[in-house]
Scaffold this active site. Structure first.
Site, PDB file in Angstrom:
ATOM      1  N   LYS A 167       0.828  -1.198   0.000  1.00 23.82           N
ATOM      2  CA  LYS A 167       0.000   0.000   0.000  1.00 23.82           C
ATOM      3  C   LYS A 167       0.871   1.260   0.000  1.00 23.82           C
ATOM      4  O   LYS A 167       0.640   2.183  -0.796  1.00 23.82           O
ATOM      5  CB  LYS A 167      -0.891  -0.026   1.258  1.00 23.82           C
ATOM      6  CG  LYS A 167      -1.930   1.058   1.319  1.00 23.82           C
ATOM      7  CD  LYS A 167      -2.702   0.951   2.640  1.00 23.82           C
ATOM      8  CE  LYS A 167      -4.016   1.689   2.548  1.00 23.82           C
ATOM      9  NZ  LYS A 167      -5.026   0.933   1.788  1.00 23.82           N
ATOM     10  N   ARG A 183      -3.031   2.847   8.925  1.00 27.78           N
ATOM     11  CA  ARG A 183      -3.392   1.560   8.312  1.00 27.78           C
ATOM     12  C   ARG A 183      -2.156   0.690   8.155  1.00 27.78           C
ATOM     13  O   ARG A 183      -1.052   1.175   7.955  1.00 27.78           O
ATOM     14  CB  ARG A 183      -3.976   1.783   6.917  1.00 27.78           C
ATOM     15  CG  ARG A 183      -5.382   2.304   6.874  1.00 27.78           C
ATOM     16  CD  ARG A 183      -5.858   2.282   5.408  1.00 27.78           C
ATOM     17  NE  ARG A 183      -7.284   2.528   5.297  1.00 27.78           N
ATOM     18  CZ  ARG A 183      -7.832   3.721   5.106  1.00 27.78           C
ATOM     19  NH1 ARG A 183      -7.070   4.783   4.997  1.00 27.78           N
ATOM     20  NH2 ARG A 183      -9.152   3.840   5.009  1.00 27.78           N
ATOM     21  N   GLY A 208      -7.752  -7.810   5.758  1.00 29.66           N
ATOM     22  CA  GLY A 208      -8.568  -7.975   6.959  1.00 29.66           C
ATOM     23  C   GLY A 208      -7.853  -8.600   8.130  1.00 29.66           C
ATOM     24  O   GLY A 208      -8.456  -8.842   9.172  1.00 29.66           O
ATOM     25  N   MET A 230      -5.123  -7.341   9.723  1.00 31.27           N
ATOM     26  CA  MET A 230      -4.517  -6.414  10.685  1.00 31.27           C
ATOM     27  C   MET A 230      -5.455  -5.238  10.959  1.00 31.27           C
ATOM     28  O   MET A 230      -6.538  -5.159  10.392  1.00 31.27           O
ATOM     29  CB  MET A 230      -3.144  -5.973  10.187  1.00 31.27           C
ATOM     30  CG  MET A 230      -2.111  -7.100  10.365  1.00 31.27           C
ATOM     31  SD  MET A 230      -0.470  -6.678   9.793  1.00 31.27           S
ATOM     32  CE  MET A 230      -0.705  -6.648   8.051  1.00 31.27           C
ATOM     33  N   ARG A 260      -4.958  -0.284  -8.054  1.00 27.99           N
ATOM     34  CA  ARG A 260      -4.313  -1.612  -8.088  1.00 27.99           C
ATOM     35  C   ARG A 260      -4.758  -2.320  -9.361  1.00 27.99           C
ATOM     36  O   ARG A 260      -5.783  -1.944  -9.952  1.00 27.99           O
ATOM     37  CB  ARG A 260      -4.668  -2.432  -6.851  1.00 27.99           C
ATOM     38  CG  ARG A 260      -6.143  -2.583  -6.674  1.00 27.99           C
ATOM     39  CD  ARG A 260      -6.483  -3.293  -5.376  1.00 27.99           C
ATOM     40  NE  ARG A 260      -7.929  -3.238  -5.164  1.00 27.99           N
ATOM     41  CZ  ARG A 260      -8.535  -3.594  -4.049  1.00 27.99           C
ATOM     42  NH1 ARG A 260      -7.846  -4.013  -3.013  1.00 27.99           N
ATOM     43  NH2 ARG A 260      -9.850  -3.547  -3.938  1.00 27.99           N
ATOM     44  N   HIS A 262     -12.182 -43.812 -16.231  1.00 23.56           N
ATOM     45  CA  HIS A 262     -12.794 -43.890 -17.564  1.00 23.56           C
ATOM     46  C   HIS A 262     -13.650 -42.659 -17.837  1.00 23.56           C
ATOM     47  O   HIS A 262     -13.513 -41.999 -18.880  1.00 23.56           O
ATOM     48  CB  HIS A 262     -13.630 -45.171 -17.657  1.00 23.56           C
ATOM     49  CG  HIS A 262     -14.350 -45.328 -18.959  1.00 23.56           C
ATOM     50  ND1 HIS A 262     -15.664 -44.984 -19.125  1.00 23.56           N
ATOM     51  CD2 HIS A 262     -13.900 -45.749 -20.162  1.00 23.56           C
ATOM     52  CE1 HIS A 262     -16.015 -45.224 -20.374  1.00 23.56           C
ATOM     53  NE2 HIS A 262     -14.962 -45.692 -21.028  1.00 23.56           N
ATOM     54  N   SER A 286       7.276 -41.028 -26.656  1.00 26.31           N
ATOM     55  CA  SER A 286       6.143 -40.266 -26.163  1.00 26.31           C
ATOM     56  C   SER A 286       5.910 -40.693 -24.716  1.00 26.31           C
ATOM     57  O   SER A 286       5.659 -41.864 -24.440  1.00 26.31           O
ATOM     58  CB  SER A 286       4.906 -40.539 -27.008  1.00 26.31           C
ATOM     59  OG  SER A 286       3.817 -39.827 -26.468  1.00 26.31           O
ATOM     60  N   GLY A 345       4.095 -41.420 -21.574  1.00 26.05           N
ATOM     61  CA  GLY A 345       2.729 -41.671 -21.114  1.00 26.05           C
ATOM     62  C   GLY A 345       2.713 -41.448 -19.618  1.00 26.05           C
ATOM     63  O   GLY A 345       2.912 -42.358 -18.829  1.00 26.05           O
ATOM     64  N   THR A 346       2.503 -40.197 -19.243  1.00 21.34           N
ATOM     65  CA  THR A 346       2.680 -39.868 -17.821  1.00 21.34           C
ATOM     66  C   THR A 346       1.524 -40.339 -16.958  1.00 21.34           C
ATOM     67  O   THR A 346       1.646 -40.320 -15.739  1.00 21.34           O
ATOM     68  CB  THR A 346       2.930 -38.365 -17.636  1.00 21.34           C
ATOM     69  OG1 THR A 346       1.946 -37.650 -18.374  1.00 21.34           O
ATOM     70  CG2 THR A 346       4.308 -37.998 -18.127  1.00 21.34           C
ATOM     71  N   ASN A 347       0.411 -40.765 -17.548  1.00 19.14           N
ATOM     72  CA  ASN A 347      -0.625 -41.377 -16.700  1.00 19.14           C
ATOM     73  C   ASN A 347      -0.092 -42.661 -16.079  1.00 19.14           C
ATOM     74  O   ASN A 347      -0.069 -42.813 -14.859  1.00 19.14           O
ATOM     75  CB  ASN A 347      -1.871 -41.742 -17.524  1.00 19.14           C
ATOM     76  CG  ASN A 347      -2.627 -40.530 -18.011  1.00 19.14           C
ATOM     77  OD1 ASN A 347      -2.309 -39.413 -17.628  1.00 19.14           O
ATOM     78  ND2 ASN A 347      -3.616 -40.757 -18.853  1.00 19.14           N
ATOM     79  N   ASP A 348       0.324 -43.571 -16.942  1.00 13.07           N
ATOM     80  CA  ASP A 348       0.829 -44.834 -16.422  1.00 13.07           C
ATOM     81  C   ASP A 348       2.139 -44.640 -15.673  1.00 13.07           C
ATOM     82  O   ASP A 348       2.384 -45.283 -14.664  1.00 13.07           O
ATOM     83  CB  ASP A 348       1.022 -45.847 -17.567  1.00 13.07           C
ATOM     84  CG  ASP A 348      -0.274 -46.588 -17.854  1.00 13.07           C
ATOM     85  OD1 ASP A 348      -1.298 -46.232 -17.245  1.00 13.07           O
ATOM     86  OD2 ASP A 348      -0.273 -47.507 -18.677  1.00 13.07           O
ATOM     87  N   CYS A 381       2.007 -37.627 -23.952  1.00 12.43           N
ATOM     88  CA  CYS A 381       0.617 -37.816 -24.358  1.00 12.43           C
ATOM     89  C   CYS A 381      -0.261 -38.207 -23.191  1.00 12.43           C
ATOM     90  O   CYS A 381      -1.369 -38.668 -23.370  1.00 12.43           O
ATOM     91  CB  CYS A 381       0.508 -38.828 -25.485  1.00 12.43           C
ATOM     92  SG  CYS A 381       1.049 -40.474 -25.010  1.00 12.43           S
ATOM     93  N   TYR A 429       7.027 -31.674 -28.306  1.00 10.09           N
ATOM     94  CA  TYR A 429       5.595 -31.365 -28.328  1.00 10.09           C
ATOM     95  C   TYR A 429       4.899 -31.919 -27.091  1.00 10.09           C
ATOM     96  O   TYR A 429       5.431 -32.804 -26.417  1.00 10.09           O
ATOM     97  CB  TYR A 429       4.929 -31.928 -29.589  1.00 10.09           C
ATOM     98  CG  TYR A 429       4.868 -33.433 -29.629  1.00 10.09           C
ATOM     99  CD1 TYR A 429       3.798 -34.135 -29.059  1.00 10.09           C
ATOM    100  CD2 TYR A 429       5.880 -34.171 -30.234  1.00 10.09           C
ATOM    101  CE1 TYR A 429       3.755 -35.512 -29.090  1.00 10.09           C
ATOM    102  CE2 TYR A 429       5.839 -35.547 -30.264  1.00 10.09           C
ATOM    103  CZ  TYR A 429       4.769 -36.220 -29.683  1.00 10.09           C
ATOM    104  OH  TYR A 429       4.731 -37.578 -29.696  1.00 10.09           O
TER     105      TYR A 429
END
Lengths: 903, 903
Positions: free
Chosen positions: A28, A97, A106, A108, A363, A481, A794, A796-799, A861, A881
């Site tokens: 401030k 202030r 809120g 202080m 601001r 799924h 590629s 496969g970051t899920n598995d 992917c 990619y």
């Protein structure tokens, strides 16, 4: 603290500090200094630095110089404001202030109207000619000061209901009762004057001390109270949550009070330099004549429009532009100055005191997605901001807002929330609840909008899922799924809403004693995972917004990483191209068997899988070949030469075994075997942990004919397009690899089929690449060996996340929500890529792969390919990619551009 | 090839070469040179080097010097043997044999009896006074030479059945028919003489060339044929399989022929310097008078014992010691000399020609496990070999043979093999097949020995498994339930014998059209995974062998890595201590509920797990607490202060949910809830991939009371022993960790309970350590963070292998056998630690952990802890200990010692 200032003055067109000094002056204070410096009329004042705070906290006393510096700063204020602190005729009133480096709203204390004393009151009454206002201000001062300074800051802890603030409220109520009124405003000046006397007596009585009648005492009390509130309970626990260090301290801002309620030449208002809801470049705001700031936001009086051009429909209230043209003109000029200075849309607070305009705050303004995009584009177009700044101005979530209808956030505040689940598919949806896929299809055919509610979904539900406007499950995680399918379609979906008891047989949901019956309306906020009873209003998305497309072009100029899509059908591919996909990063062969037109292929697939001799399997494969080739050919055609990565059959086979007796009977009949034999085959295929079972390349090796069929379908589909003069670029991808020998095995099959297809179509060459998923930890560890055979990776970051954590994505419902609630995990790793664990394997895989093959093409992917922080990570580790579901493509394009800028 | 010799002579007490020149002279040539050098009487000869071979292969001609060097070497032989090559009166006969750097048995050619011509035959007949022998030798020479030298080496490829060897066989058969005899030996000298004429005419006729009647021609023909056979089809394909480089080449050994069949003063035999079956330090062998070497091994004549002390029971045949005392004495002296020289038990071949002893071959003798151990110990004791050599002399498999009864390998050769499975529990077992655990218990109570056959086993089968002498399953892998339990008990077990169709309901096994009914006998070879029909004879193990214990002491002197055991009960612990375990590396809390005396605790455990409120769970936990504490206390007592690592509850809960309706009903009753509600709870606990589900620490966090109970049980058990003056050292281990925050959570529980227990027992301290399993890839990757809280790591390489490969150990049956057969995987990674993938994570985990805590204690408790190559790996990566099932402890002690020596 050697000779550095302790007190920084501002006002009158200059300031000691500037916007850069946030650490020392707090947010401030730095901002007030900056405004003063650029000639914006801010009420004069000064900031006591955060270092004074930290010193005070250590030694419980102020540095010796402070007193002198404050005195001299007060003098400066008096001069600028033309008033004197404590002067009986023309007194200066001030506020005290807090202002920390980071906003702690809120948390202080604040003390207003410092300087009102029995000596100064008459002068100010005379000056304002408004005794009621003055006595009310004095009453408020006593109330606030006695609470904050005299009680709280002195660590007095009164018994329940015995706090001074409460006791003074009681006196106020008594007075109103005595006067027969209910509202504060109905008390007269005399009433209020009388009340101040009662208040002062009460303060003496309760706290044992006189309310100070000396401006100096009030001032130091106010300053001390703010400093002490840094260590107040609320502030400390807030800092714990937000990880704000204790030793930052707060600054104290002492500033001249100005009043918008000093008669008809006074006013107060708030404004945005542009429209925060649309981004339109129009000055936009609200004001009230003869009012204080809190009146504008409190909602008791309807505020007036600030100018004619933003007047709402049907509004007849006077605009500031008309009512106070001079002040408005000045304000408008300040609006232009501030936006030019801060180079962003500003949220302003102003007060007009006796026709004189004062700016109280500026601001960066909050905005929604469409506004953020439009402002970024237009500010860049007008050369206000650079392309990089424009790109950084829009958060991925804001961009995402453009792509989906949203539940109206205002209506949401008061809605009847039923449950919270995982935000699996973004956007909002309102519809009538149904419990089976068949019902969903039927009801939608009757013109209804439906929400499909299930425990969890499976491939047999896909038609109903497609028909429904929203999907809701009580089980499953972010990659269940339902979540995967919904996200692929950009459909609103909430999964794992465990509080809901979905009773499919009984056609009802019970939760917390409430019952939702079939046909009842539900509203889903898929962005936040919230389920509401009834129909809430919606805000529609704006994916056709020209600003959106202009913004995406900016991103594309900057980003270096490609963005592809995960798509399984020609239709999905078309959609993804519209969103700017530059190829398909994942086409899941098995997914082409799902969906509305797929009954026949799915049946054939099941037949193939349930065949218990190689001969029978080959017959089924030959039948299937036609469908696979057809879908791949059409998709390659749509993508017109862009790379299309086709993953060979991946999931555990038994995922395709139908449970229904009737389906089994039909397949057995078609295979010419007994149901008993079919059941035996299905039993053999049962696995304890199918995710780590006989799937992916393991299947393609033990049943080589399955891989062969797919490879041939891909190459023949491509060959036929080439013959028709089209461009194609298929990339064949082998899933679930753990060793290079698996890849070599599949490569041998490819090397056998490729020349056969060339010969069949009399071609010299079909462009292609041959590569692999990296989704098993061991594959990442041995990526150097795998890159000997693979032409691309590629991830496969899920598995990979499943294996790296040992988390089955279908089963994390039992503990991951608990982990998130208790901060054992910072984020769901299926949603946000875990950079320290999974990410390390990704980095390691890339480094090792490129050690063998420096130009190895690398992408991702998994679902993370559309999650912004994960996309940035992918850029930083050098991926070529990312690939994500069509609706996430714009978000990925933005995140990829931001990653370049960040670096 | 500058001036280096092409030809190395040996014989007459000296030699040009030595044992070190294997690369140049081949194994056989180097060994002959070495024997000659140390004064062993070998028939004189020479070796043409491998370099001549490689030069010959390049240029298709011999180096010019070769002829002269061979001539001079022949002269040397003539001198030593006292005969002359081609001399009509006293002719020297020679053989020409191959000899590569690495043995390639049977892959190259040999020509014997070179030097027999029409000119030398009369002289040799006169000398031997045995015309039949001479004509037979000549006949053999023509047959062998025409085939190997004249036909094969000239690359003549005759039509099917037209090869010269075959055509000569036909002539032999004709002759026998004409003479009315069936055996070769029944032909007279005259018959054979006639046959040689027919042979020579046939050779001329078929090959168009005369059989050479000149010793020189024969010799060069023989040499050339051996060299050429290096590139023969058999040799080339053998080298491909064994990865032997083509450019090694073979040497040719030309050596004087000696004959053991020259009358009653001649003999031949084979011998071992010590007993290869027992290791006893007694000269052991067999001989035949007037015979050739092949007669001893052919098995037509029963060979005589070599000396009196090793005469078999009931044998009355004359020993060499008695029949030819002089030759025997010489042989015995040579036996001593060779063993002293080679410092290992030798396998010898010798011939006595006309009372003169010739040694034909010496090599390190093959031996079984008990013999290997005894010889190592005794040779070390007599200072023949160093401690390191003694330890390296015994393979871990040989050591393992001592610990289990084995199927008699001779009987096994002709047995009726039914199927091959995975060798899950070593040793052999014979018993009657039963199909249920109950039947196993019942039949054993009736005094029968049984093999329990199942599709797969589960905890409910444990009593039957304990009762059975062997376990056989048609499904599952090396770490399936059956395999783990059996190995823990050292019980014979074969899993995943997929060819077997186990029909439990029908009480029969069908395989390949055969049916095995309940009560039929089966024999299992658990070391190799072979299943036989019927009862095969067994050889019993000798774990109490004093040599075994002496050998283990040697290992313990050398090894630096500790060996602990995986044990779950006080009884297992006692057994493991006998095998030399130095602590418990893995006590699985849940395993104490299995087995014969466990009905009550198992019931309580199930109650606890199926409780659907925290309250009910706490009641069940309180009941369970008593049992857990009791077992832990008893085990700590047995281990008497050695470290005992206790793993908190690990498996997925539903593993404990009983399937049987009756059991469920009983538990529901005990919990005071309806069966319906119990079933609902069981359904909720169902998981798609339980191995990656709600288990281990995930459970200990979401149901903290379960961890609390176990921690308290451990500490109270320890405290009570301390109070009784005993020593204890419990190590609390948290399973299935993926993040340090999980460990911190459990540590908070520990830190709450520890002081409570101290207070309860009025103790100042209970010794303990607090650590974690590293079994999830992410834990290995983030080991540096985890080591901030963990005091020790124990690598759980079973699960780590599952996650790193993405292989569910329960489901690998569908593809891992195929992978092994097709060399996609070199070994089953659940059996032999995968050093390149899983091992890399282990290394990385240790390195990172010790970066944080340099003295971090690290061990392994997966099944690999007892597999020799894996144990070596553990030593090499710096582990403090391995832990394995009790019966594997000796093997691990040996492997750990060998690892030190290897390094």
């Amino acid at each position: 603290m050697t000779k550095q200032r302790l007190v920084y003055s501002f006002g009158g067109g200059t300031a000691h500090g500037s916007a850069k000094m946030k650490n020392l002056l707090g947010g401030k204070g730095a901002n007030l200094a900056e405004m003063a410096k650029i000639g914006v009329p801010v009420p004069a004042g000064f900031t006591i630095t955060t270092e004074v705070c930290t010193a005070f906290m250590k030694k419980f006393k102020y540095p010796p110089r402070l007193n002198a510096e404050v005195k001299s700063a007060i003098k400066r204020m008096e001069k600028i404001m033309g008033r004197k602190f404590g002067d009986p005729k023309n007194p200066l009133l001030v506020s005290s202030r807090s202002g920390a480096r980071q906003s702690m709203p809120g948390m202080m204390e604040t003390v207003l109207n410092i300087g009102l004393t029995t000596k100064t009151i008459p002068g100010i009454i005379k000056k304002t000619n408004n005794p009621r206002f003055v006595w009310d201000a004095y009453r408020r001062l006593i109330q606030m000061y006695s609470d904050v300074v005299m009680e709280k800051a002195e660590d007095i802890e009164p018994a329940e209901g015995k706090g001074i603030r409460h006791q003074l409220e009681v006196e106020l109520d008594k007075m109103k009762k005595a006067r027969g009124v209910t509202q504060d405003v109905d008390l007269t000046a005399e009433d209020l004057e009388g009340l101040t006397k009662i208040y002062k007596a009460k303060v003496k009585d309760v706290l044992g001390k006189e309310f100070p009648d000396n401006p100096e005492d009030q001032l130091w009390g106010g300053i001390g109270a703010v400093f002490k509130s840094w260590n107040g309970k609320r502030a400390v626990s807030y800092r714990r949550i937000e990880s704000i260090p204790d030793d930052w301290g707060t600054a104290v801002n002492v500033q001249a009070m100005v009043f918008g309620n000093m008669g008809d030449t006074s006013a107060t208002g708030v404004a945005f330099t542009r429209n925060p809801a649309t981004g339109e470049d129009k000055f936009f705001g609200e004001w009230l004549p003869n009012a204080q700031g809190e009146d504008v936001v409190a909602g008791i009086r309807t505020p007036n429009p600030i100018n004619e051009s933003t007047r709402g429909e049907g509004s007849t209230l006077p605009s500031l532009e008309k009512a106070m043209p001079k002040a408005y003109k000045q304000l408008f000029a300040i609006r232009n100055k501030l936006e030019a200075h801060y180079k962003d849309m500003q949220d302003l607070e102003f007060t007009i005191e006796d026709a004189r305009l004062w700016m109280l705050q500026t601001r960066n303004g909050k905005r929604n997605g469409p506004a953020a995009v439009r402002m970024a584009v237009e500010m860049h177009k007008s050369k206000l901001i650079s392309i990089n700044t424009a790109i950084m101005r829009v958060t991925p979530n804001q961009l995402d807002e453009l792509l989906h209808p949203m539940v109206d956030p205002i209506a949401e505040k008061t809605a009847d929330k039923l449950a919270k689940g995982l935000p699996a598919g973004p956007g909002g949806a309102v519809g009538q609840v149904v419990f089976t896929a068949d019902d969903a299809v039927k009801w939608v055919a009757e013109g209804k909008k439906v929400i499909l509610a299930r425990d969890e979904t499976n491939p047999e539900d896909v038609e109903g899922m497609r028909a429904a406007i929203g999907i809701l499950t009580s089980r499953g995680g972010m990659t269940s799924h339902a979540a995967l399918v919904a996200r692929g379609w950009g459909k609103c979906c909430i999964v794992g809403a465990g509080a809901l008891n979905v009773d499919v047989a009984g056609r009802k949901i019970t939760v917390d004693g409430k019952t939702i019956k079939e046909g009842d309306f539900l509203t889903l906020n898929g962005t936040k995972g919230l389920v509401y009873k009834g129909q809430l209003p919606m805000i529609t998305g704006t994916e056709d917004d020209p600003h959106f497309h202009a913004f995406m072009k900016l991103c594309d100029k900057v980003r270096t990483m490609k963005v592809r899509t995960n798509a399984d059908t020609p239709a999905d591919s078309k959609k993804a191209l519209q969103f700017g996909a530059e190829g398909i990063g994942l086409l899941r062969t098995e997914h082409m068997f799902y969906g509305e037109h797929s009954e026949k292929p799915l049946f054939k697939l099941r037949k193939m899988i349930l065949a218990d001799t190689e001969e029978a399997r080959r017959v089924a494969l030959d039948e299937l070949f036609v469908d696979v080739k057809d879908t791949i050919k059409k998709t390659l055609d749509v993508m017109a030469g862009l790379p299309v990565t086709i993953r060979l059959l991946d999931p555990p086979l038994h995922e395709f075994v139908p449970d229904a007796l009737e389906d089994r009977r039909e397949i057995a009949k078609s295979l010419g075997i007994s149901l008993e034999r079919l059941n035996a085959r299905a039993d053999v295929m049962h696995e304890v942990n199918p995710m780590m079972g006989h799937r992916g390349v393991r299947l393609g090796i033990t049943y080589a004919e399955v891989s062969e069929m797919q490879i041939r379908a891909i190459l023949e589909g491509a060959a036929e397009l080439i013959k028709a003069g089209k461009k194609v670029f298929p990339e064949i991808m082998i899933p679930v690899l753990c060793d290079v020998k698996e890849l070599s095995h599949q490569r041998v099959l490819f090397d056998k089929i490729y020349p056969e297809v060339l010969k069949k179509y009399n071609l010299k060459k079909i462009p292609y690449m041959f590569g692999t998923m990296i989704e098993i930890p061991r594959a990442a560890l041995l990526a150097d060996e795998i890159a000997e055979v693979a032409e691309f990776f590629s991830f496969g970051t899920n598995d990979l996340t499943q294996m790296t954590y040992g988390f089955s994505r279908d089963d994390v419902g039992g503990f991951v929500p608990y982990y998130l609630d208790h901060k054992i995990l910072p984020r769901d790793p299926f949603e946000v890529l875990d950079q320290s664990g999974v990410g390390e394997l990704v980095k390691l895989g890339i480094d090792r792969g490129r050690k063998t093959k420096p130009k190895l093409k690398v992408g991702i992917c998994g679902e993370h390919g559309g999650e912004p922080s994960s996309v940035r990570f992918c850029h930083n580790v050098g991926m070529d990619y990312v690939s994500c579901s069509p609706y996430r493509v714009p978000v990925a394009r933005l995140a990829a551009a931001q990653a370049v800028i960040d670096k």
